[in-house]
Design a protein around this motif. Sequence first.
Motif, PDB file in Angstrom:
ATOM      1  N   THR A 218      -6.622 -11.964   6.136  1.00  0.00           N
ATOM      2  CA  THR A 218      -5.602 -11.011   5.695  1.00  0.00           C
ATOM      3  C   THR A 218      -4.791 -10.582   6.908  1.00  0.00           C
ATOM      4  O   THR A 218      -5.238 -10.733   8.042  1.00  0.00           O
TER       5      THR A 218
ATOM      6  N   THR B 226       0.830  -1.214   0.000  1.00  0.00           N
ATOM      7  CA  THR B 226       0.000   0.000   0.000  1.00  0.00           C
ATOM      8  C   THR B 226       0.859   1.256   0.000  1.00  0.00           C
ATOM      9  O   THR B 226       0.427   2.307  -0.428  1.00  0.00           O
TER      10      THR B 226
ATOM     11  N   LEU C 295      -0.160  -5.773   2.829  1.00  0.00           N
ATOM     12  CA  LEU C 295      -1.298  -6.576   3.267  1.00  0.00           C
ATOM     13  C   LEU C 295      -1.104  -7.971   2.678  1.00  0.00           C
ATOM     14  O   LEU C 295      -1.073  -8.143   1.466  1.00  0.00           O
TER      15      LEU C 295
ATOM     16  N   HIS D 134      -2.257  -7.148   8.016  1.00  0.00           N
ATOM     17  CA  HIS D 134      -1.573  -5.903   7.693  1.00  0.00           C
ATOM     18  C   HIS D 134      -0.241  -5.876   8.421  1.00  0.00           C
ATOM     19  O   HIS D 134      -0.148  -6.350   9.542  1.00  0.00           O
TER      20      HIS D 134
ATOM     21  N   ASP E  17      -2.606 -11.484   1.914  1.00  0.00           N
ATOM     22  CA  ASP E  17      -4.002 -11.827   1.663  1.00  0.00           C
ATOM     23  C   ASP E  17      -4.125 -13.284   1.208  1.00  0.00           C
ATOM     24  O   ASP E  17      -3.595 -13.659   0.172  1.00  0.00           O
TER      25      ASP E  17
END
Length: 646
Positions: free
Chosen positions: A64, A40, A179, A66, A181
């Motif tokens: 997920t 991100t 992230l 972060h 996922d």
Amino acid sequence: MGTTAMARRRRLLLLALALALAAHRAAARFVVEKNSLRVTSPAALRGVYECAIGNFGMPQYGGTMHGVVVYPKADAKACRPFDDSGLSFKPKPGGLPVFLLVDRGDCYFTTKGWNAQNAGAAGVLVADDKVEPLITMDSPESSGTEHIENITIPSALVTKRFGDDLRKALQNGEMVNVLLDWRESLPHPDERVEYEFWTNSNDECGAKCDMQMNFVRSFRGIAQALEKRGYTQFTPHYITWYCPEAFILSKQCKSQCINHGRYCAPDPEQDFSIGYDGKDVVVQNLIQICVFRVANETRRPWMWWDYVHDFAVRCPMKEKKYTRECAHGVINSLGLDIEKINKCVGDPDADKENPVLKAEQDAQIGHGSRGDVTILPTLVVNNRQYRGKLEKRSVLKAVCSGFEETTEPDVCLREDIETNECLENNGGCWLDKATNVSACKDTFRGRVCECPIVNGVKFIGDGYSHCEASGLGRCQINNGAAGMRLGTGRLSLPAHLEQKTNSGTLQNQEAKGCKCPSGFKGDGVNSCEDVDECKEKLFCQCKDCACENTWGSYECSCGGSNLLYIREHDTCISKQSNSSLGWGFLWVIFFGLALAGAGAYAVYKYRLRSYMDSEIRAIMAQYMPLESQEMPNQHRSVVPVDHADI
Ligand SMILES: *[C@@H]1O[C@H](CO)[C@@H](O)[C@H](O)[C@H]1NC(C)=O
Ligand SMILES: *[C@@H]1O[C@H](CO)[C@@H](O)[C@H](O)[C@H]1NC(C)=O
Ligand SMILES: *[C@@H]1O[C@H](CO)[C@@H](O)[C@H](O)[C@H]1NC(C)=O
């Protein structure tokens, strides 16, 4: 026999098996299972990258994570504990978890994972050291790796190029937010998950066998519950090898194979002179498949878990009970049909194919999205190989991520394995603060915003900014501040019926009002309940009258066969006019007036009643079965519209 002879024999055996495997692997196709990694920030790196799920640690299937990427200042290959260099990757309170980026090489992937975990990292990203397609990081077979079982963080391999980019950004002092996922790592096409467990009855193969047994023991309950309720279709599988043609008559193949070299398993102790032979393992594997088949035929496929568990407990190799007799004992205790199982096992000494084992060998070869099964144990979920530690929670996550949104069983939504996104800010979905009706629905793979169905009333809208009650029963909800009476099981009549009738000319009530129909009481919002006219002494109180409450009305009969009940006036009159002339005379006049006055009105009411009758019956039918199925349009005195206007 001399040791050299023995060693030679061993070598020959290994050669034989290697050949059998090589022959099989000629067309082998191994599939690297992946998850995605989204950067991100920084902007230059923003995007979605693929990485390969390691076959150890705990990938968060369906979920997920972060985090920020950190590259260690020292020991970039993470081959030594970070304690030695005084580094810690535990996030400060409120800080994001750390994904440690380490370089490939010099030691096992699992060692890197273990060191990263011990230093407080939440995950480990291994950067490949050469330009190549992604590979699966596996756990080593050899000993000295006891900590494998204790790695609980997820691991992923990233390409060399992406690793270089990450490193460069970090060295420039940039903060790299990512992230991880796993939501799309497994297909989730429908409301049933098909999964396979490729296993082995051998219980003397060290850490791997212990892990399989622990898994069966801890997962059995969940597996059986899911199977019984139709959420899953489970199939166990067993790998066998075959003896190359030239060695069929060799001692090695004779001790390791059944059916004339067709189906073999390695010797449990890797020594032919002691303990059980490979062929004993093949026979026990075969019995386990047959147990499954026979149990499945009687629609109890979950019995396999009981059998495998009990067999491991009651018939272990080290107590020298790894025998057919012992297996029969377990089969008998579980009440399975031993004749059928024996028939399925067939004759291991016969020089012919065993259809069951033949099917297992065929199934080993990959098809569709699944690669060949070459590692034992292997779990396949929705035709994709599971990667990661064989452990209850982790496997359950994978199984749960195989359900289509909103179809997963409750066990998937328990707090210990998932997070409820609806708890925070209602997941960003529509919420009616007054009634607490929410469009947020928690699913295993995250929340969905979907207008709900509350108490049989369907809400429609986009689920994010608005939802509106629709159809039958909406009055119950629209007007009600505390309108939700979920699951009280009480028969309640949606009050909009009254609204419909009143929207006519009868009373010209405002359409917005929700009011109970005649014969019912309540606020017209939450519920309308039948009025018991008899009990509340509203009607039929004449002497000798028999009152009987009905749904929405009452029946009254006068004592004596020559008396007639007149509902409009709640009284009894004689059928014979001469028995009481005065009364009869009065009534004739009265009736004349009533008839004249109510002529057109009665016609209207008759039609209205017929309509309501059918409506109410339709509603009632939703709540309870109707004893008699009269034509709904037939006029019956179910709804006492008659007395409502008196
Ligand atoms: C791994 O975990 C088990 C049980 O949780 C524990 O007994 C064992 O000491 C741990 N091993 C290591 C190397 O930390
Ligand atoms: C088990 O039974 C089900 C339904 O009866 C069937 O669809 C399935 O193929 C069976 N599995 C095996 C391995 O026989
Ligand atoms: C609304 O529902 C949520 C979840 O069921 C509950 O935590 C909350 O207290 C409720 N709020 C009101 C006002 O009833």
